[in-house]
Scaffold this motif. Sequence first.
Motif, PDB file in Angstrom:
ATOM      1  N   VAL A  88       0.836  -1.201   0.000  1.00 62.10           N
ATOM      2  CA  VAL A  88       0.000   0.000   0.000  1.00 62.10           C
ATOM      3  C   VAL A  88       0.873   1.254   0.000  1.00 62.10           C
ATOM      4  O   VAL A  88       0.577   2.233  -0.697  1.00 62.10           O
ATOM      5  CB  VAL A  88      -0.958  -0.006   1.210  1.00 62.10           C
ATOM      6  CG1 VAL A  88      -1.623   1.352   1.389  1.00 62.10           C
ATOM      7  CG2 VAL A  88      -2.015  -1.090   1.026  1.00 62.10           C
ATOM      8  N   GLY A  89       1.964   1.238   0.756  1.00 65.02           N
ATOM      9  CA  GLY A  89       2.898   2.363   0.721  1.00 65.02           C
ATOM     10  C   GLY A  89       3.472   2.576  -0.667  1.00 65.02           C
ATOM     11  O   GLY A  89       3.604   3.721  -1.128  1.00 65.02           O
ATOM     12  N   ALA A  90       3.798   1.479  -1.348  1.00 67.66           N
ATOM     13  CA  ALA A  90       4.317   1.577  -2.721  1.00 67.66           C
ATOM     14  C   ALA A  90       3.248   2.087  -3.677  1.00 67.66           C
ATOM     15  O   ALA A  90       3.540   2.866  -4.596  1.00 67.66           O
ATOM     16  CB  ALA A  90       4.827   0.208  -3.176  1.00 67.66           C
ATOM     17  N   PHE A  91       1.992   1.669  -3.470  1.00 73.96           N
ATOM     18  CA  PHE A  91       0.901   2.152  -4.323  1.00 73.96           C
ATOM     19  C   PHE A  91       0.711   3.658  -4.154  1.00 73.96           C
ATOM     20  O   PHE A  91       0.445   4.378  -5.133  1.00 73.96           O
ATOM     21  CB  PHE A  91      -0.409   1.438  -3.978  1.00 73.96           C
ATOM     22  CG  PHE A  91      -0.375  -0.053  -4.148  1.00 73.96           C
ATOM     23  CD1 PHE A  91       0.640  -0.674  -4.873  1.00 73.96           C
ATOM     24  CD2 PHE A  91      -1.360  -0.855  -3.578  1.00 73.96           C
ATOM     25  CE1 PHE A  91       0.673  -2.062  -5.030  1.00 73.96           C
ATOM     26  CE2 PHE A  91      -1.334  -2.236  -3.733  1.00 73.96           C
ATOM     27  CZ  PHE A  91      -0.316  -2.834  -4.454  1.00 73.96           C
ATOM     28  N   LEU A  92       0.840   4.136  -2.920  1.00 76.15           N
ATOM     29  CA  LEU A  92       0.716   5.581  -2.670  1.00 76.15           C
ATOM     30  C   LEU A  92       1.823   6.350  -3.383  1.00 76.15           C
ATOM     31  O   LEU A  92       1.584   7.415  -3.959  1.00 76.15           O
ATOM     32  CB  LEU A  92       0.758   5.858  -1.165  1.00 76.15           C
ATOM     33  CG  LEU A  92      -0.505   5.483  -0.378  1.00 76.15           C
ATOM     34  CD1 LEU A  92      -0.239   5.570   1.125  1.00 76.15           C
ATOM     35  CD2 LEU A  92      -1.668   6.397  -0.756  1.00 76.15           C
ATOM     36  N   LEU A  93       3.039   5.799  -3.367  1.00 73.33           N
ATOM     37  CA  LEU A  93       4.143   6.449  -4.070  1.00 73.33           C
ATOM     38  C   LEU A  93       3.869   6.506  -5.565  1.00 73.33           C
ATOM     39  O   LEU A  93       4.066   7.557  -6.202  1.00 73.33           O
ATOM     40  CB  LEU A  93       5.448   5.698  -3.803  1.00 73.33           C
ATOM     41  CG  LEU A  93       6.664   6.187  -4.614  1.00 73.33           C
ATOM     42  CD1 LEU A  93       7.000   7.630  -4.256  1.00 73.33           C
ATOM     43  CD2 LEU A  93       7.864   5.275  -4.391  1.00 73.33           C
ATOM     44  N   ALA A  94       3.408   5.400  -6.147  1.00 72.03           N
ATOM     45  CA  ALA A  94       3.129   5.375  -7.590  1.00 72.03           C
ATOM     46  C   ALA A  94       2.048   6.385  -7.954  1.00 72.03           C
ATOM     47  O   ALA A  94       2.166   7.117  -8.944  1.00 72.03           O
ATOM     48  CB  ALA A  94       2.709   3.966  -8.020  1.00 72.03           C
ATOM     49  N   GLY A  95       0.994   6.453  -7.144  1.00 67.61           N
ATOM     50  CA  GLY A  95      -0.058   7.426  -7.402  1.00 67.61           C
ATOM     51  C   GLY A  95       0.434   8.856  -7.303  1.00 67.61           C
ATOM     52  O   GLY A  95       0.087   9.708  -8.123  1.00 67.61           O
ATOM     53  N   ALA A  96       1.271   9.129  -6.286  1.00 64.69           N
ATOM     54  CA  ALA A  96       1.825  10.473  -6.117  1.00 64.69           C
ATOM     55  C   ALA A  96       2.711  10.858  -7.295  1.00 64.69           C
ATOM     56  O   ALA A  96       2.692  12.015  -7.754  1.00 64.69           O
ATOM     57  CB  ALA A  96       2.614  10.548  -4.814  1.00 64.69           C
ATOM     58  N   LEU A  97       3.473   9.909  -7.815  1.00 66.16           N
ATOM     59  CA  LEU A  97       4.343  10.189  -8.962  1.00 66.16           C
ATOM     60  C   LEU A  97       3.530  10.484 -10.224  1.00 66.16           C
ATOM     61  O   LEU A  97       3.930  11.317 -11.038  1.00 66.16           O
ATOM     62  CB  LEU A  97       5.294   9.012  -9.199  1.00 66.16           C
ATOM     63  CG  LEU A  97       6.382   8.804  -8.133  1.00 66.16           C
ATOM     64  CD1 LEU A  97       7.176   7.527  -8.411  1.00 66.16           C
ATOM     65  CD2 LEU A  97       7.315  10.002  -8.072  1.00 66.16           C
ATOM     66  N   ILE A  98       2.390   9.813 -10.377  1.00 67.58           N
ATOM     67  CA  ILE A  98       1.525  10.110 -11.528  1.00 67.58           C
ATOM     68  C   ILE A  98       0.991  11.531 -11.427  1.00 67.58           C
ATOM     69  O   ILE A  98       0.947  12.274 -12.415  1.00 67.58           O
ATOM     70  CB  ILE A  98       0.371   9.092 -11.608  1.00 67.58           C
ATOM     71  CG1 ILE A  98       0.916   7.694 -11.912  1.00 67.58           C
ATOM     72  CG2 ILE A  98      -0.634   9.506 -12.690  1.00 67.58           C
ATOM     73  CD1 ILE A  98      -0.134   6.599 -11.861  1.00 67.58           C
ATOM     74  N   VAL A  99       0.591  11.933 -10.209  1.00 68.09           N
ATOM     75  CA  VAL A  99       0.110  13.302 -10.014  1.00 68.09           C
ATOM     76  C   VAL A  99       1.231  14.302 -10.296  1.00 68.09           C
ATOM     77  O   VAL A  99       1.014  15.337 -10.947  1.00 68.09           O
ATOM     78  CB  VAL A  99      -0.431  13.485  -8.584  1.00 68.09           C
ATOM     79  CG1 VAL A  99      -0.783  14.953  -8.322  1.00 68.09           C
ATOM     80  CG2 VAL A  99      -1.657  12.609  -8.362  1.00 68.09           C
ATOM     81  N   LEU A 100       2.448  14.009  -9.830  1.00 64.37           N
ATOM     82  CA  LEU A 100       3.582  14.899 -10.088  1.00 64.37           C
ATOM     83  C   LEU A 100       3.869  15.013 -11.581  1.00 64.37           C
ATOM     84  O   LEU A 100       4.205  16.092 -12.074  1.00 64.37           O
ATOM     85  CB  LEU A 100       4.824  14.394  -9.347  1.00 64.37           C
ATOM     86  CG  LEU A 100       4.852  14.607  -7.834  1.00 64.37           C
ATOM     87  CD1 LEU A 100       6.103  13.994  -7.245  1.00 64.37           C
ATOM     88  CD2 LEU A 100       4.783  16.090  -7.501  1.00 64.37           C
ATOM     89  N   ALA A 101       3.755  13.887 -12.296  1.00 60.69           N
ATOM     90  CA  ALA A 101       3.976  13.928 -13.743  1.00 60.69           C
ATOM     91  C   ALA A 101       2.961  14.828 -14.430  1.00 60.69           C
ATOM     92  O   ALA A 101       3.260  15.446 -15.466  1.00 60.69           O
ATOM     93  CB  ALA A 101       3.900  12.511 -14.315  1.00 60.69           C
TER      94      ALA A 101
END
Length: 392
Positions: A88-101
Amino acid sequence: MRLSIITSAVVAALVGFGSTIAIIIAAAQAVGADAAQTSSWVAALCLAMAASSGFLSVRYRMPVITAWSTPGAALIAASTGISIHAAVGAFLLAGALIVLAALIKPFGRTIERIPTSIAAAMLAGVLLQFVVGVFQSAQGAPGLVLPLVAIFLVARLFNPALAVLAVLFVGLGIAFGGGMAQPLTSNLSLSSLTLIAPAFEPAALIGLGLPLFLVTMASQNLPGFAVLKASGYQPPSRPILAVTGLASLVTALFGAHTSNLAAISAAICTGPDTHPDPAKRWMVGPFYALSYLVFAAFSAALIGLIAALPPELIKTVAGLALLGAFAGALGSALSEGSKVFPAVITLAVTASGLSLLGIGSAFWGLVAGLMTLGLDSLAIRPRQAELDGRPR
């Protein structure tokens, strides 16, 4: 309004859900999710599909169809030693990176600079074990697996999008009709969401979160934009990435991995078969959303149905569903002559399952490929300079 709007939406939802749900279950099992967490994972994904597709289609008046990241699910299923909380922590990171992109242009450009061949080779390495798993399963249950492979090969000649769905339905008939399936234990009660506390472990963030972001962007979002553009639309890339990234952040807390643009499902909804007038095809979005609301409500029962099936059938459906993605990734990886060797290194390291410092092979495959590519470029420059200095 035409009936084809509704049928296209329902078929797209069935293809997207039915052909890849087995991969989601494999991913949930790999990170140790229990039955309630697995049901929450699937329900949250379905709710994300419903909300994002419905909103984006109505807002921008085009058939913006979203899906979960199937290559991302395969990446999770191939991981080892990661708990559901670390996932779940990794999923949050992936989602945050998509928003940053979506929000930061330089960041998005940096990701785009990763060579396509290297990113594709990493994906091919992840998918290889699932494709090979089909024929490994045939050794234990040839009477089940080999007829399904034959059905898949024939069905894809007529309709590649429905070939995996045909395998799933025929496999269900063989499994239950032949007594290969276990008794069903689930009921038709409505699904529920389970809040899962994240754990931010560096090994999981680097080994799973970062590769999950990369494969989602390279293997789902980019082809998804291409499908819309091929149908004559000009999709607003940054708002779409922002919405799917925010959806990924919210649903990650309920166990779901990333949401993104669909490609195959979108192709079903964006062509003239859906509606002759491109300006009216956006209406498919709300019906697609409604279909996923139904899937979200009964995800527990659907997961119970899948869990009752023999493992060989699950592996066969998952492997055949990923066969097209593997072929595409392998073709992209080997398409640039100057980058073939680094791509092969990337694929080999990723497929090996190598784990160092608790970080999975997908990350190390990417590192190995980029390092090899860098060394190759350093070796080429002196030779090119020498050739440029020669008299002509």
